[in-house]
Scaffold this motif. Sequence first.
Motif, PDB file in Angstrom:
ATOM      1  N   CYS A  14       0.843  -1.200   0.000  1.00 18.97           N
ATOM      2  CA  CYS A  14       0.000   0.000   0.000  1.00 18.97           C
ATOM      3  C   CYS A  14       0.880   1.253   0.000  1.00 18.97           C
TER       4      CYS A  14
ATOM      5  N   ASP B  43       0.038   4.176   0.883  1.00 23.34           N
ATOM      6  CA  ASP B  43      -0.249   5.029   2.038  1.00 23.34           C
ATOM      7  C   ASP B  43       0.492   4.596   3.297  1.00 23.34           C
ATOM      8  N   CYS B  44       0.603   3.301   3.540  1.00 20.97           N
ATOM      9  CA  CYS B  44       1.202   2.874   4.808  1.00 20.97           C
ATOM     10  C   CYS B  44       2.333   1.873   4.643  1.00 20.97           C
TER      11      CYS B  44
ATOM     12  N   CYS C 187      -4.864  -3.223   1.086  1.00 23.48           N
ATOM     13  CA  CYS C 187      -4.763  -2.746   2.461  1.00 23.48           C
ATOM     14  C   CYS C 187      -6.153  -2.458   3.006  1.00 23.48           C
TER      15      CYS C 187
ATOM     16  N   HIS D 104      -6.478   1.385   3.833  1.00 20.86           N
ATOM     17  CA  HIS D 104      -6.485   2.337   2.709  1.00 20.86           C
ATOM     18  C   HIS D 104      -6.905   1.631   1.429  1.00 20.86           C
TER      19      HIS D 104
HETATM   20 ZN   LIG Z   1      -2.419   1.106   3.787  1.00 25.15          ZN
END
Ligand SMILES: [Zn+2]
Length: 190
Positions: free
Chosen positions: A8, A10-11, A17, A20
């Motif tokens: 992912c 974002d993280c 994920c 997200h």
């Molecule tokens: Zn994520």
Amino acid sequence: MEDALIFCVDCGGAAPCALHPAAPRCFAVSSYSGPARDAVLSMKYENGRGTAFLMGELIARRFAKPNVDFLIPVPLHKYSERDYNQAEFIARGAGSVWRIPVKSPLSWRRGSLRQALKSGVEDRNLPEDVITGSGLPGGASVFIVDDVFTSGSTIRAAARALEGLGASVNGAVVWSKSGGSMKRYVDRAV
Ligand SMILES: [Zn+2]
């Protein structure tokens, strides 16, 4: 070579994920260690352009061709001492195999990165508008290209700038993924 990583943006966690679900996925050939790390160091300090281009070719042979209009390298940091953008050569290598054109519409907003670093902002929390863009056809679909994914903040800033230009960011590819405590990833390369 170890299993490829898909995670992912974002993280950095495994993709898809749960936190997200809408975030783009990032593909990496390997983690930032061993020969993959040596290749990055060689790219940065020795035969940069050639090594970067080869990395791009290997990325493209590892993953299926994405259905996008352009590959977009993250811009070269303003404070970099290099006279070329390694992400651009990686993108060119991948683009030569996938037959996807490379475009470079992104740049660091003048002064913004220096300011952020001076004020002690961690890499993870770069200001939202730190990367700016111009000169991309409206409605283009794109993949972002970088050498190493660390916190993902650069790729996220690039994605925001591209979305601001009306592009849809379908994903990202990098040579390797840094970050020691990440979980093991299952090879789900398409
Ligand atoms: Zn994520």
